[in-house]
Design an enzyme around this catalytic site. Structure first.
Site, PDB file in Angstrom:
ATOM      1  N   TRP B 103     -27.011   9.675  69.561  1.00  0.00           N
ATOM      2  CA  TRP B 103     -28.191   9.519  70.416  1.00  0.00           C
ATOM      3  C   TRP B 103     -27.999   8.438  71.465  1.00  0.00           C
ATOM      4  O   TRP B 103     -28.398   8.603  72.623  1.00  0.00           O
ATOM      5  CB  TRP B 103     -29.452   9.287  69.576  1.00  0.00           C
ATOM      6  N   ASP B 173     -34.456   2.737  71.900  1.00  0.00           N
ATOM      7  CA  ASP B 173     -34.884   4.038  71.389  1.00  0.00           C
ATOM      8  C   ASP B 173     -35.192   3.844  69.910  1.00  0.00           C
ATOM      9  O   ASP B 173     -34.286   3.676  69.096  1.00  0.00           O
ATOM     10  CB  ASP B 173     -33.750   5.056  71.577  1.00  0.00           C
ATOM     11  N   LYS B 197     -41.085  11.988  64.108  1.00  0.00           N
ATOM     12  CA  LYS B 197     -40.487  11.445  62.897  1.00  0.00           C
ATOM     13  C   LYS B 197     -41.503  10.570  62.157  1.00  0.00           C
ATOM     14  O   LYS B 197     -41.971  10.928  61.079  1.00  0.00           O
ATOM     15  CB  LYS B 197     -39.213  10.672  63.230  1.00  0.00           C
TER      16      LYS B 197
END
Lengths: 361, 361
Positions: B103, B173, B197
């Site tokens: 990511w 992030d 999430k």
């Protein structure tokens, strides 16, 4: 008995009660799988089946030709205002825009940030009460595309015809009238529609784009805004708005059960004829739009004396006729009567309007 | 008895059952108003109250200082990968990025399209099994910002410390570990997190941004991607993802009822200690990540013989232990154990793993 109100909101708008009931029943446990659709991996077999079926049902409803991609994206129509020039307007090129009201002008403003915009026609000389006929348009044969809004949600002005633009791709904001009647998709290069009126919950925008228009994004276009990336990844370059997509799929199923867009056309025609007919015959209410340009979806109207507005709205609320206040930019009233509202909603509204006129008009 | 499964999906992930029950109860008729939250105008008083309360609850949970804006946007973390340089990286400037896995590298790739990226540190020399200590970082004092991912959802690598970047804004992030434990927001210039999430349904991304970083967007930045426009309009420049925002608000309420992020930290610590402890003591299962960098949220693990993977997953599914398959890019298994999963889920998983090891290990 349902205690559901009649909701005339312009968007997020009323959804079919049967759709909400099904979503409610499945909310904690979809198909006996022990989890909510909201909790599914977007790459799971179960969710893929939901997503694929939703797309196919939409393709069936609108008879989308095979050379068009159907995308389920985020950011609403407002993000499309930038996404369209970023994908379809080459550096230094020009695009034609038709101005018929607030939403088409918002599209113009954003496009101007990326290139030259030619206002090929405007409803301004008609005070935005009529759509200029195509014979008056100044189209540029070299334009990258022609953009218009088929229905102005705030003004209540709707095209009942499709512009002819020859080889220049036709791009349309169909947020507030998609699926309200049959459509010849092959006339368009790109159709986009924010979901929260005739499709499903907000947070989703549907784009139908002809394949030859993919792959032209500018270098500054964010990856997430590149139609080709979205198309190549089945709208799952990243996690999509899974629940909104699912719920839109339930709406598509419901539309098919109702008889599809041909049945919707019949029903919507009856609805708008009843409401405009009542308004035109009344002494208290009025709608200024030229007959053939009157929106089937958003019916703005005024009371002859605006000092009555507050009481009118309070009485409507008390009867479960919600969200009739006009947009803050124009005032007055507005009844948005999308697919999810039946003729019973119109009868309830007209009944109240007649009663109010009798007592206070 | 609930027939809900234990869902170890990495995202869209399990939601608290109490939250789904409340959403279910309110789905057709919110607070006796006769309509669904999905059908409310985002500008109505009722919806405004929902939106404001959600923001305030999130501010309370994370003790967000007054000089930070909290934004509820669309497009997920992937859109932020572009939005961050478009807002914070001036033309010709450079930004520092820390590479700890898939990511953070995706963020790097997108940022490179808008300017110079300096990889100030990478976990590559550690095979992505450890996080390079800050003493090894090559930070640029003139960088526009420093970007990192606090938890790598796929690799299972998590920071348990906050980098020190002095006057250079720190951008993180936090998609997969926000709200999992207390956080000092004042250390950051910008925090972003995809909702699916630890927050709510997909289709929503939360951004917490220090006010002095607003108003720097480049001219090519789409209006919808400009943080200042979003902040000035209370995240309602256009129609936001209203239902996802509402449902996230229900999750925030639930978190407060559970005792907030301090209680979550205790619970999450117990969960990860139990699972990693079991894995380390077993002869069949293994996790390669260095102790202090092991993720509390995503626990990848392998079976000593990968020919057993299929049977392991089939047995898990049969017991209602869902979505344990590792990401397609790395294989093996992964248990994502976000806030919504309790210790009972871990005990059920460990019980099955022990049983499987005894029979097949």
């Amino acid at each position: 008995m349902s205690n559901r109100a009649f909701n005339f909101c312009a968007g997020p708008a009323a959804l079919p009660e049967a759709v909400l009931q099904r979503a409610q029943a499945e909310l904690l446990d979809w198909n006996g799988k022990g989890l909510s659709v909201m909790e599914m991996s977007h790459r799971s077999d179960d969710y893929t089946a939901i997503a694929v079926k939703a797309e196919q049902d939409l393709r069936d409803l609108l008879s989308v030709p095979a050379n068009y991609k159907v995308l389920f994206l985020q950011g609403g129509a407002s993000q499309q205002f930038a996404e369209i020039p970023l994908n379809l307007l080459p550096e230094g090129a020009s695009a034609d825009y038709i101005d018929t009201g607030i939403w088409s002008r918002k599209a113009v403003e954003e496009a101007r940030r990326y290139g030259k915009v030619n206002i090929a026609a405007s409803a301004k000389p008609y005070d935005y009460f009529a759509i200029p006929p195509q014979s008056e348009w100044q189209l540029d044969a070299k334009a990258a595309y022609v953009h218009y809004a088929s229905n102005e949600t705030i003004g209540g002005l709707e095209f009942n015809w499709i512009p002819e633009t020859g080889d220049v791709p036709l791009v349309v904001d169909m947020s507030s009238d998609i699926l309200s009647r049959p459509l010849d998709v092959s006339k368009f290069g790109l159709i986009y529609a924010g979901a929260q009126k005739n499709i499903g919950p907000s947070g989703l925008v549907v784009v139908v784009v002809r394949e030859d228009l993919l792959g032209r994004a500018r270098s500054v276009c964010p990856t997430m805004l590149d139609y080709k990336i979205a198309a190549d990844n089945g709208s799952m370059y990243n996690t999509p708005a899974t629940f909104s997509w699912y719920l839109s799929g339930l709406v598509f199923e419901w539309l098919k059960e109702q008889g599809g867009v041909a049945a919707m056309e019949q029903r919507n025609r009856a609805k708008k004829d009843r409401l405009y007919g009542f308004i035109d015959a009344s002494g208290l209410y009025s709608n200024p739009i030229t007959g053939e340009a009157r929106s089937w979806m958003n019916v703005p109207f005024r009371l002859a004396d605006e000092r009555l507005d507050k009481d009118f709205l309070a009485g409507a609320d008390a009867r479960g006729l919600l969200n009739l206040k006009g947009h803050r930019s124009v005032g007055g009233m507005r009844a948005s009567i999308y697919n999810a509202l039946g003729l019973d909603a119109i009868e309830a509204l007209v009944g109240y309007m007649a009663e109010f006129e009798k007592e206070r008009g």
